[in-house]
Design an enzyme around this catalytic site. Structure first.
Site, PDB file in Angstrom:
ATOM      1  NE  ARG A 193      -4.200  -0.175   2.189  1.00  0.00           N
ATOM      2  CZ  ARG A 193      -4.865   0.812   2.870  1.00  0.00           C
ATOM      3  NH1 ARG A 193      -4.650   0.190   4.421  1.00  0.00           N
ATOM      4  NH2 ARG A 193      -5.718   1.979   3.072  1.00  0.00           N
ATOM      5  CB  CYS A 251      -1.760   4.219   9.478  1.00  0.00           C
ATOM      6  SG  CYS A 251      -3.127   4.707  10.616  1.00  0.00           S
TER       7      CYS A 251
END
Length: 301
Positions: A193, A251
């Protein structure tokens, strides 16, 4: 901020088992925080199928977030502190309690509850017995140690809870943009990611420019428990070889970033700053995006 008297943010299976066997008036408030990305209700279903005896259930989306709160338009903005305190009191978390959160994902969801309560002063006010911690190893370690699970739903009586009225140690997207390249920005998401190879939920793949990829799982040993404090300290300090500049954790939505906050507290390091909105806020706001394995340069460099 951490203090010399702050208790450990982690609790072992044996320690929790001893606490759970104590008289009812000293029993800990155990909180099941299991949650699965993109699957609303999965955590509650897992709770109903089996949880630590006496545990209540709190949901990341419903109980620990507010779509209009600090960090919007990210996916898990922080609720207004007063609303959060009222919700925790309603769930049975009160002044002087020992609160233990757990999940099945290395503690990254449980770390969010720990961060929120700790940030508002819970466990750091000198009240005897008051503590908030994350169960090291989670539900898997509990069952591996031979302890039973329960399918009985637990409901606690509402409690009195008095905490601070403002979040601290947080940074907004606008303030972070101005400080890119000045702070050490950590991205707790998985490497694919971060590199922009996949993105299951946010609108644009990639990462915030200058962010260093440190998946939250790097804080854990193979058995799912946290690494020893000395090893955590060594790894985290190596990210800032000159020791200068503040650390900002991020995050996808401000949840697994709390895992790094937890690890730094366990390692005896200064508390980092939390970018609550994290990549979900950044990627929804038209900000520059970097891809690939390198942090990239500040957009204003």
């Amino acid at each position: 901020m951490t203090t010399a008297t702050s208790p450990s943010p982690l609790i072992s299976i044996d320690e929790l088992a001893d606490l759970a066997a104590a008289p009812a008036e000293r029993a800990p408030v155990i909180v099941d925080l299991r949650w699965l990305l993109g699957q609303p209700g999965a955590g509650r279903r897992a709770y109903d199928e089996g949880h630590l005896p006496g545990a209540i259930f709190l949901d990341l989306d419903e109980d620990l977030s507010d779509p209009t709160g600090l960090g919007a338009p990210g996916r898990h903005p922080l609720p207004e502190p007063r609303a959060f305190v009222e919700r925790m009191a309603e769930a049975g978390i009160g002044d002087g309690a020992t609160v233990v959160g757990y999940d099945d994902a290395g503690g990254w969801v449980a770390a969010r509850l720990w961060w929120m309560l700790d940030n508002l002063g819970f466990g750091r006010r000198g009240i005897p017995g008051e503590r908030v911690a994350v169960l090291d190893g989670g539900i898997a370690a509990w069952t591996a140690a031979g302890h039973p699970l329960s399918t009985e739903t637990t409901t606690l009586s509402p409690a009195r809870l008095t905490l601070d009225g403002q979040w601290t140690g947080v940074i907004t997207r606008e303030a972070l943009r101005r400080r890119l390249g000045e702070v050490t920005l950590l991205d707790a998401r998985a490497a694919p990611r971060y590199r922009g190879e996949t993105e299951p939920i946010d609108p644009v793949a990639g990462h915030i420019p200058t962010a260093i990829n440190l998946p939250y799982a790097a804080n854990l040993a193979e058995d799912g428990r946290f690494l020893p404090a000395a090893e955590l300290r060594h790894r985290l300090e190596a990210l800032r070889p000159d020791g200068a500049g503040e650390i900002v954790t991020s995050c996808g939505s401000g949840t697994s970033a709390c895992h790094h906050s937890l690890a730094m507290r366990a390692a005896g390091l200064p508390d980092p700053i939390l970018y609550v909105g994290s990549y979900s806020d950044w990627s929804r706001s038209g900000e520059p995006i970097a891809v690939g394995p390198d942090p990239g340069d500040s957009p204003d460099a």
